[in-house]
Design an enzyme around this catalytic site. Structure first.
Site: not given
Length: 480
Positions: A292, A275, A116
């Protein structure tokens, strides 16, 4: 197209991939643990290979056993589904080394994006806005405190290698930070084998909005609009809808176009999700990218008519993207709720057991993705997801009404088994949710968690609910 695909997963996603392969004329092989020997995926696959005991570490996370199974059945590709090894760059590289196509992005791209902290740095260079905070991992509690002081409390400490809602701790005051930093690093090491963490500003009243993208290996890409995933408990989603409601079309278009630009800039290939958090001023901030298929992918399929698993398979086989952006049309509204075998009254504690009754809903524009059936045992070894109920309607109010009707029909019963259906009904009755003006604080508010936003009463009295948690057999059906 591939002749045989090995499905390296279980439950409803294994069935979802199996069905897509069948529709494309592709033979299927599934791996399974001892606990899943009688599963629907094992029954329906062309071949099934047992790879270990119930423990996921010795079965679904056993990369060597999965690759050996693929070689035994002559598979050309491996579909990892979601969870388990789906975002494991080492596994993707092992597949490549053994002549297997991993259905996902290239190993190097996945390695960069699964971290991340690295993903934040890459997306920042691509021009995507980030939440205020550290880009690189913070090596000490003192360094974390400096970042928190600079961006302001509350902050959230996140595992760089985290995923699935794990490896995150919200910190509201300076006095909590050192302990939270130490605890999060230890949890990250235990869960992911990597104790690096970073710190960013925690947006308390934000919307969680994500964008589905499809990118091929020829440099082409499209976005398929937005989803709202703000209804979460412990950073894990419960209700999702497409498109994201109550935000201006111009804002949604900008978020989607920005997401696609970021995906193409980093060389993403496959079906992925970017996101974002959208704040009260409708400013959006990149959160992470998932490499994914998502649990909530059906809502995008319902509003676009595009089968995302079909597209994954075509892209992995080297076929140029079959869609242009101008061909993507969003029609109506789709809403999905996850039905988990958990007890919301006890902090969403899993409640495994045997299902004596299991009758999912049906009807127009109602889809249920599940691996369960009456008589099956929901064990304690894996994720508690039992089913996904997905509905479509021309407008949001009709879609919510259809979902309520579908949940009324859902009959699930077994000794000691509880589900999240009663709690989802509370969400659907909430005034802010009905208006589409809810945030990630909704679940805490409904549960009365200290520090959550004030409760809002629904505009109408909900119908009576059935089921008392005191009875040994719990059945989730609405009585009228």
């Amino acid at each position: 197209m591939f002749e045989t695909v090995l499905i390296a997963n279980r439950g409803e996603i294994a069935l979802r991939v199996l069905r897509a392969c069948r529709e494309l004329g592709v033979r299927t092989a599934v791996v399974y643990s001892a606990a899943d020997a009688d599963s629907a995926a094992v029954r329906l696959a062309d071949q099934a290979i047992r790879i270990g005991p119930a423990s996921s570490r010795r079965s679904y996370l056993n990369a060597a056993a999965i690759v050996e199974a693929a070689r035994q059945v002559g598979a050309q590709a491996v579909h990892p589904g979601y969870g388990f090894l789906s975002e494991d760059a080492d596994f993707a590289e092992i597949c490549a080394d053994n002549g297997l196509t991993f259905i996902g992005p290239p190993p190097a791209v996945m390695a960069a994006l699964a971290d991340k902290s690295s993903a934040r740095a890459l997306m920042s260079r691509a021009g995507l806005p980030l939440s205020p905070g550290s880009v690189a991992p913070v090596p000490t509690a003192a360094a974390a405190a400096e970042v928190a002081e600079a961006v302001g409390y509350p902050v959230i400490v996140k595992a760089a290698a985290g995923g699935g809602g794990r490896g995150m701790t919200v910190v509201r005051t300076p006095g909590e930070l050192r302990r939270a930093y130490t605890r999060t690093r230890a949890a990250a090491q235990a869960a992911f084998g990597d104790d690096r963490v970073y710190v960013e500003r925690y947006l308390t009243e934000a919307r969680h909005v994500e964008v589905q993208v499809l990118c091929d290996s020829h440099g082409n890409g499209v976005h398929l609009g937005t989803r709202d995933c703000s209804v979460q408990r412990r950073h894990q989603k419960l209700v999702e809808e497409a498109p994201a409601p109550a935000l201006p079309a111009a804002v949604l278009d900008t978020i989607a176009e920005t997401a696609l630009r970021g995906a193409l800039d980093v060389g993403f290939v496959g079906a992925g999700t970017l996101e974002f958090l959208v704040d009260a001023e409708e400013q959006f901030h990149f959160l992470e990218i998932n490499c994914r298929i998502q649990v909530e992918h059906p809502v995008t399929e319902m509003v676009t008519g595009i089968d995302l698993v079909h597209e994954q398979l075509h892209i992995a086989a080297g076929v140029p993207l079959r869609w242009r952006q101008e061909e993507i049309r969003l029609r109506g509204v789709a809403v999905e709720c996850r039905v988990n075998t958990e007890d919301p009254e006890r902090g969403f504690t899993p409640t495994p057991g045997r299902l004596e009754r299991f009758t999912p809903p049906g009807g127009p524009f109602t889809r249920v993705d599940t691996h369960a059936s009456a008589g099956c045992v929901i064990g304690p070894w894996y994720d508690s997801l039992l089913a996904k109920v997905v509905v479509w309607a021309p407008d949001r109010e009709s879609a919510l009404n259809r979902l309520e009707r579908a949940l009324d029909e859902f009959d699930v019963a077994g000794p000691g088994v509880h589900t999240t259906i009663p709690f989802v009904r509370r969400v659907l009755d909430d005034a802010a949710f009905r208006k589409g003006r809810y945030t990630t604080g909704l679940v805490d508010r409904l549960l009365g968690v200290p520090g959550g936003p004030p409760a809002q009463r629904p505009t109408s009295t909900p119908a009576p609910r059935s089921a008392s948690a005191a009875t040994p057999e719990v059945t989730h059906r609405r009585t009228r």
